[in-house]
Structure formats: C-alpha cells, structure tokens
Design a protein around this motif. Structure first.
Motif, PDB file in Angstrom:
ATOM      1  N   LEU A  20     -47.222 -43.793  21.524  1.00  0.00           N
ATOM      2  CA  LEU A  20     -47.241 -42.610  22.386  1.00  0.00           C
ATOM      3  C   LEU A  20     -47.005 -43.306  23.932  1.00  0.00           C
ATOM      4  CD1 LEU A  20     -48.208 -39.644  22.501  1.00  0.00           C
ATOM      5  CD2 LEU A  20     -50.446 -40.575  23.163  1.00  0.00           C
ATOM      6  N   VAL A  50     -56.943 -41.680  24.731  1.00  0.00           N
ATOM      7  CA  VAL A  50     -55.893 -41.238  25.589  1.00  0.00           C
ATOM      8  C   VAL A  50     -56.507 -40.868  26.918  1.00  0.00           C
ATOM      9  CG1 VAL A  50     -54.018 -39.654  25.936  1.00  0.00           C
ATOM     10  CG2 VAL A  50     -54.108 -40.924  23.895  1.00  0.00           C
ATOM     11  N   LEU A  89     -52.136 -32.661  22.924  1.00  0.00           N
ATOM     12  CA  LEU A  89     -52.396 -33.803  22.190  1.00  0.00           C
ATOM     13  C   LEU A  89     -53.144 -33.606  20.867  1.00  0.00           C
ATOM     14  CD1 LEU A  89     -51.989 -37.122  22.311  1.00  0.00           C
ATOM     15  CD2 LEU A  89     -54.418 -37.188  23.153  1.00  0.00           C
TER      16      LEU A  89
END
Ligand code: HEM
Length: 407
Positions: free
Chosen positions: A373, A258, A143
């Motif tokens: 995402l 995230v 990521l």
C-alpha cells in the motif's frame, strides 16, 4: 456474598456502550490499571464480569489452567440446547476443554505449518496487487471495504482451497456470521449464513475426500497421528474457527495499522524510507492498537484470588490485551508509537495454550498489505477528520467501520 460479587449496578469506567470509551479506551485503561486493575464491568448483554488490565495479570490469567475457555458443566444443571449446526461449530479449538484442545491443536498444527504459510507469500502479493489495481486510478478508496476486508478472506479461501467462484459467498457468510456475534439483532441472518456455510463445507469436503489436492482442507482430511484423525464435525469446526479467528482480526490489523501510521507522519516517513522496518512496525501496530482489545472469555474453574479480589468458581473473566500492551510497568514509553521498538513482547496474539495459531500468517499478510500500500500509494492520507471516523461496537474486536483515504 462478598462486596465484589454484588449484582446491583456498579460504576465501572470500562463501558463498552460509551462512545468516548469506544473511540479511545486507553486513558480509561491507564486509570483502571492504576486504581483497580482487577475490576467488575458490565457486558453489553447486561451481565457483570471481571476484567483484568495489567500486563502481569493478563499474562498470568492466560497461563493459568484454572481459567478455561469452555463453560464448566455444573452437575445437576441442565445444559442449554443449541441448534445442531451451532453446536457443531461451537466445539472448536478455542472452546473445548484442555485435553480435547491438546488433541485438536496437535492435529491441526501438522497441517497448518509455518512452511505452508510461507508458501502463500506469492498468492498474498498477487491478491494484494489485484485489490489495489481496482482502486489505483480512482485516487481514493475506503480502506476497510475495498482492501482490508476482502484481502484476508481471499487469503484464507486460497489457503483452504475454496474455488475462486465461491469465494464471494464465503466472504458474505463470514461477514454475516461475525455481525451476528457482535449484534444480537442480526442473529437470525447470522444463523442462516451459518447453515449455508456448513452445507457448503459438507459438499466441498466430500469432493476433496474423493480427490485430495494440495490445500489445507485436503491436508486436514489427511492429517493423522497414532490412528487419530479429525472427524467430519471437527473438520467443519476447524475450518470455521480458522475463518472466524483469522478474518476480522487481520482486517483490523491493516485498518488500525494504517491509521496509526497516518497519525504519526514521522513514523510513516521512516517506514517509507526504510521498508525493512516493516517487521518491527507490524509488532508495534499490534502492541499500540491491536485488533483484539479484549480476549475471548475465560471461566474460573475454582475460586481464585487476584489483586485482592475474590473471583468465584464459574465466574467470567476477560483480559484486556489492549490495556496490557500499554502497561508502563512492562513497556518503556507505552503511549509512544515507535516502529523501531526493540523489545516488544506484546500480548496481541494472546499467551499460553490458546496462543494465536495464525500469528505467522497474520504477520505475513500485515507486512505485505501495508508495505505494498505504501509503495503504490505513497501520498496516502485520510479523507476526513480522524474525529469523524466511526469505531465498531463490541468488546472483542477494536477497529473502524470505514477509513476513507485519498492518494
Ligand atoms: C492480526 C491478526 C490476529 C490477531 C491479533 C489474533 C489474535 C488472537 C488471539 C488473541 C488469540 C487467543 C484467543 C484466546 O486466548 O482465547 C487467537 C487465537 C487463535 N487465532 Fe488468531 N489472531 C489473528 C489472526 C489469525 C489468523 C490469520 C488465523 C488463521 C487463519 C488465526 C487463527 C487463530 C486460531 C485458530 C486461534 C485459536 C487457537 C487456540 O484456541 O488454540 N488468527 N488469535
């Protein structure tokens, strides 16, 4: 010399060299807020400084004009001579005295407006999709390296008007300069990057001066108020601060965000089912594990008493934004990650005259990055055990070195 001024080692629980603290500083901050909310701690440089940890005190220090971001010049003390390019960029918005700050901020705000940020929306969506296109078929990505690191620097480049063919160079320089700030061993590489960066800016600005376009560099050249304009050196410093302040921070908004969502599957599901929650989700990510753990240093311009401690003129004071944002005397259920939280006046963007100028841009990027995402990779999960993730060292930025994901 009073006891809290002593130079001999003291045992502070806040220890930026301790792996356990770096991985999860929150339990220690909770204890320090309770027992010694204003305390001394050891900087990685070997110097002691003050650290302020409660919401109320952090906000008070950031609003107090007795604490400044520029090192107070002491009479009769010879100033440290900085290399010329370092000196140029060190005289930037976040480092100058109050009256220069007012002037610079007013000028730059005429160019860096909410409308200009909103106009970047389409480009941010496009850049986000381009980066995700490159990994979608692989079913896995890192990521940080594949997405969170390249996105903000590309956005800043687009905003400034840096030609696409030069954007990789820009990204390398930004990375190298930041590494040098965080790790003195890399200072030489960082300085070379800075020289190359300033050389490049000089040429780019010269080009724009002779052919102004619709981009932020041209706007910063044009900007003028009552006959006042940014000088050539001020332009370099301004562009530099926009890149440095806006890059690593946004990287870790995406990374920490995230991670927080993956660690709270019920919150992740809620967001997937109701994408409109992305605005309050970004605010909660900023509060719960924001990218700026400790704010840029402040210097006391006079003796100040805080929570019974005597802060002496000339001493360094840091405020722990991450600690303030989990202070139970300000937030209800501070350790709960709740993307629907209604009242969320977190301090992740600071407070007072230095309040983050890029907050609207950071929010927009975070919202687009995370919602795209989740839409494109709904089965997203960590490829490794959370405990094996490696956190970055350093006191300002909180974030992970890598986040391997499968989807
Ligand atoms: C999530 C992302 C971000 C976070 C958490 C963040 C946080 C902060 C904080 C805490 C400050 C205050 C520093 C202080 O008081 O000394 C600050 C200042 C600043 N930020 Fe951000 N920032 C982010 C993104 C950005 C972006 C994208 C830009 C611009 C492209 C930007 C530009 C600035 C500038 C220019 C300042 C200095 C303002 C001044 O000194 O008047 N930031 N930021």
């Amino acid at each position: 010399m009073t006891t809290n001024q002593q130079k001999e080692p003291i045992q502070s629980k806040i220890d930026f060299l301790n792996e356990a603290f770096i991985r999860n500083p929150h339990p220690i901050y909770a204890e320090v807020r309770e027992k010694e909310p204003v305390s001394r701690f050891l900087l990685p440089s070997g110097h002691y400084a003050w650290i302020v940890t409660t919401y109320e005190d952090v906000a008070a220090v950031l609003n107090d004009s007795r604490f400044v971001t520029s090192h107070p010049v002491e009479e009769g003390v010879e100033q440290r001579k900085l290399p010329s390019h370092v000196e140029i960029i060190s005289r930037n918005l976040s480092n100058v005295n109050a009256s220069d700050h007012r002037r610079l901020r007013r000028l730059v705000q005429k160019a860096f407006t909410p409308r200009m940020v909103e106009e970047l929306r389409g480009q941010i969506v496009e850049l986000t999709n381009d980066l995700l296109d490159q990994v979608q078929a692989k079913g896995e990505m890192n990521l940080i390296q594949d997405f969170a690191f390249p996105l903000p620097i590309k956005v800043i480049c687009e905003m400034l008007g840096v030609p696409v063919e030069d954007q990789d160079k820009f990204s390398d320089w930004s990375g190298a300069i930041m590494e040098g700030f965080n790790n003195p061993m890399l200072a030489e590489r960082s300085e070379q990057a800075l020289i190359a960066f300033i050389d490049y800016l000089q040429q780019l600005i010269a080009k724009r001066r002779s052919d102004l376009k619709q981009d932020l560099i041209s706007d910063l050249i044009r900007v003028e108020e009552d006959g006042d304009m940014l000088s050539e050196h001020e332009l370099y410093a301004m562009i530099f601060v926009l890149i440095i302040a806006g890059h690593e921070t946004t990287v870790n908004l995406i990374g920490n965000g995230v991670l927080s969502l993956l660690e709270h599957p019920e919150q992740l599901e809620k967001l997937k089912n109701e994408p409109g929650l992305i605005h309050s989700a970004i605010e909660e990510i900023l509060r719960y594990d924001g990218p700026v753990e400790v704010n840029n240093v402040r210097w006391a311009t006079e003796d100040v008493e805080l929570q019974g401690k005597q802060i002496r003129k000339g001493e360094m004071v840091f405020v722990a934004l991450s600690s303030a944002n989990r202070d139970g005397s300000h937030f209800t259920d501070p350790t709960t990650f709740d993307i629907t939280r209604k009242v969320n006046d977190h301090l992740a963007f600071g407070k007072g005259i230095h309040f983050c100028m890029g907050a609207p841009l950071a929010r927009l990027e975070g919202e687009i990055a995370i919602s795209t995402l989740l839409r494109r990779m709904p089965a997203l999960r960590l490829q490794t055990n959370r405990e094996l993730l490696d956190w970055r060292h350093g006191i300002i930025i909180r974030g992970l070195k890598e986040i391997p994901l499968v989807f």
